[in-house]
Scaffold this active site. Structure first.
Site, PDB file in Angstrom:
ATOM      1  N   LEU A 102       0.875  -1.163   0.000  1.00 19.31           N
ATOM      2  CA  LEU A 102       0.000   0.000   0.000  1.00 19.31           C
ATOM      3  C   LEU A 102       0.914   1.215   0.000  1.00 19.31           C
ATOM      4  CD1 LEU A 102      -2.822  -0.802   2.616  1.00 19.31           C
ATOM      5  CD2 LEU A 102      -2.981  -0.859   0.127  1.00 19.31           C
ATOM      6  N   ASP A 103       0.632   2.178  -0.861  1.00 21.23           N
ATOM      7  CA  ASP A 103       1.447   3.385  -0.905  1.00 21.23           C
ATOM      8  C   ASP A 103       1.457   4.069   0.452  1.00 21.23           C
ATOM      9  OD1 ASP A 103       1.730   2.955  -3.647  1.00 21.23           O
ATOM     10  OD2 ASP A 103      -0.077   4.107  -4.088  1.00 21.23           O
TER      11      ASP A 103
END
Length: 235
Positions: A102-103
């Site tokens: 996940l960024d």
């Protein structure tokens, strides 16, 4: 056994991420640097090191769900002074790694484990495991843009797979979208939304297949139940 598979079984990273670690020149087998794929190892004979630390296969498998806050990077080590998701996991002795990414500016459901085989099944596109998100975007996409999104968009010269997208709520200058994909390209949802002219303002993953956060608070984590583990393994 292939080196990247052995690394995954040792809880270093998923098989795909282990391949990248090998190519970065961070792995040694019997004190010889390995920076190409294709090497095989014998767990009973060979000594494998990652970043000069000997790795061994984990006997106890660990499966964790984290409600990731924004501002944390999904890596197992910090290179640029950033907070990493492992900073949020306390009291776990086993060497674990995130399943997928996940960024930093994306929040929500993240799984961590030392089970490389499960990580492979949940992240490889051929298994088509669905990940679902809520995205707040600029403006309100019309039906024509939603249709294009669903059919796939050309990103980096390759078409994305078919996706799910629906407008959940409209605001004055923005809208809330529910999006589901089973690929995992770099910043894929953000890039797809920007492609159709509606940049993402905030993004949260809400489920992986049928596994959801429920009432898990932001920044908190818990172990998966045996039922949840069995469910993920049969996907």
């Amino acid at each position: 056994m292939r080196l990247q598979k052995y690394m995954a079984k040792c809880g270093v990273a998923s098989r795909r991420r282990s391949e990248s670690i090998i190519l970065e020149g961070r792995v040694k087998v019997n004190d010889r640097v390995i920076d190409r794929l294709g090497t095989k190892v014998n767990p009973n004979r060979d000594i494998v090191k990652v970043d000069n630390r000997i790795i061994k296969m984990e006997k106890n498998k660990v499966y964790i769900m984290l409600n990731k806050p924004e501002g944390y990077v999904t890596t197992v080590r910090d290179r640029h002074g950033q907070d990493i998701v492992l900073d949020l996991i306390n009291g776990v002795e086993e060497r674990i790694f995130p399943i997928g990414r996940l960024d930093s500016d994306t929040s929500g459901l993240l799984l961590l484990t030392n089970d490389g085989e499960l990580a492979y099944r949940l992240t490889h596109p051929k298994y088509e495991v669905e990940k679902r998100y809520m995205a707040l975007v600029e403006g309100v996409p019309g039906n024509d843009k939603l249709t294009r999104f669903r059919k796939g968009l050309k990103i980096d010269g390759r078409m994305t797979a078919k996706a799910y997208i629906e407008v959940i709520k409209e605001y004055t200058n923005s809208s809330l979208l529910e999006i589901a994909i089973h690929e995992g390209r770099n910043r894929q949802i953000r890039r797809m939304c920007k492609y159709i002219g509606h940049p993402v303002l905030s993004l949260k993953r809400i489920s992986i297949a049928e596994l959801t956060l429920n009432d898990l608070e932001v920044g908190r984590w818990r172990y998966l139940t045996q039922g949840e583990i069995d469910y993920l393994k049969q996907l």
